[in-house]
Design an enzyme around this catalytic site. Sequence first.
Site, mmCIF file in Angstrom:
data_model
loop_
_atom_site.group_PDB
_atom_site.id
_atom_site.type_symbol
_atom_site.label_atom_id
_atom_site.label_comp_id
_atom_site.label_asym_id
_atom_site.label_seq_id
_atom_site.Cartn_x
_atom_site.Cartn_y
_atom_site.Cartn_z
ATOM 1 N N SER A 168 31.877 70.556 -17.278
ATOM 2 C CA SER A 168 31.036 71.588 -16.681
ATOM 3 C C SER A 168 31.813 72.263 -15.565
ATOM 4 O O SER A 168 32.765 71.685 -15.018
ATOM 5 C CB SER A 168 29.762 70.957 -16.111
ATOM 6 N N TYR A 205 25.723 64.015 -10.838
ATOM 7 C CA TYR A 205 26.090 64.839 -11.990
ATOM 8 C C TYR A 205 27.442 65.510 -11.765
ATOM 9 O O TYR A 205 28.334 65.453 -12.627
ATOM 10 C CB TYR A 205 25.018 65.897 -12.247
#
Length: 272
Positions: free
Chosen positions: A150, A163
Site C-alpha cells: 500500500s 496497518y
Amino acid sequence: MSDTALAQDFRTRDWALVTGASDGIGRALATEAAKAGYNVILTGRRLDRLEAHADALRRAYYVATIVLVADLANPDEAETLWQQASEGRRIAVLVNNAGLGHLGEFGKPEGWDRETESIMVNVIAATILMKRAAAHMAANGGGRILNVSSTAAFLPGPHMAVYHATKAYLLSLSEAVAVEMSGQAVFVTALCPGVTETRFFQADGSERAHILNRFMPLPSAEAVAASGWQAMEKGRRVHVTGWPYKIAAFLPRLMPRRVTAWTTGVFLKRRW
C-alpha cells in the site's frame, strides 16, 4: 477443444495462487491471472463468493480453478493452504493480497483483536506463503510473486499505526527478496495502491473513501489489479498506482519523518 483435450491442457498449465480473492483487488487479480492463461487457486474466507468467481473464470477463460477456504489470521492455515495448493502443481504466480486494517487509537483496548489479526494476515501469513513460494519457484524454473502492499507503506500512520507498519514490512521484505532471488528467475513485485473503491474501508469501520471521492475519483479494483499485474509481468520491484499516490509516496523522502507522521495522523484522525 474436447473435454479430454481441455483436461490435458489444464494439467500442463501453471497455476496462480491468489489470496483474498473473495472481493476487491484480490478478486480482480484472480481475473487477471485467468486472462493470462493460468489455472487459478482462489482463497479467502467467503466460500460463496469464491465459488461464484471461480465458476465465472472457468466459463470466461477456459481455465481450471480451485477454491480453498482459509483464515490466514491463523498461521497454521497459511502452511496448510500452501501444502494444499502446491500438491502436484507448479505454482508460477503467488499473489499475496489478503490484508486487514483497523482505524483507531493504538493506546486504547478497542480494536486489539482486529489489529492482532492484521499482523497475522499482513505479516505472518504473507511471509509464510512468500517463503514457501520462493523455494518452490526456484526449484521449478522460476516464477513471480506479487505482494499487495500500500502507499501506507511509505508513511507512519498515527490512528492506523499497525496497518501502516505491516505494509511497510511487506514492502521492505519484497524489495529485499527481489534482490536475493534475482539470479534464480524468481521476480518479486510490491504493488502499492492508494485508496481504492473496495469494501476495505467498510470492513475497518472507516468512511474515509467517501470524502476522498469528493476530491478525486477513486480507482476501481479492476484498474488497480490490471496495473499491478502488468508491473509484475514487467518485473518491476515496486509499483505505485496513480499519480496522486506516486507523489504521496515520494514526498516523505523530502520531509522530516516527524512532519510526515504528524500530517498523516491529522488526516487519519478524522472519521468521515
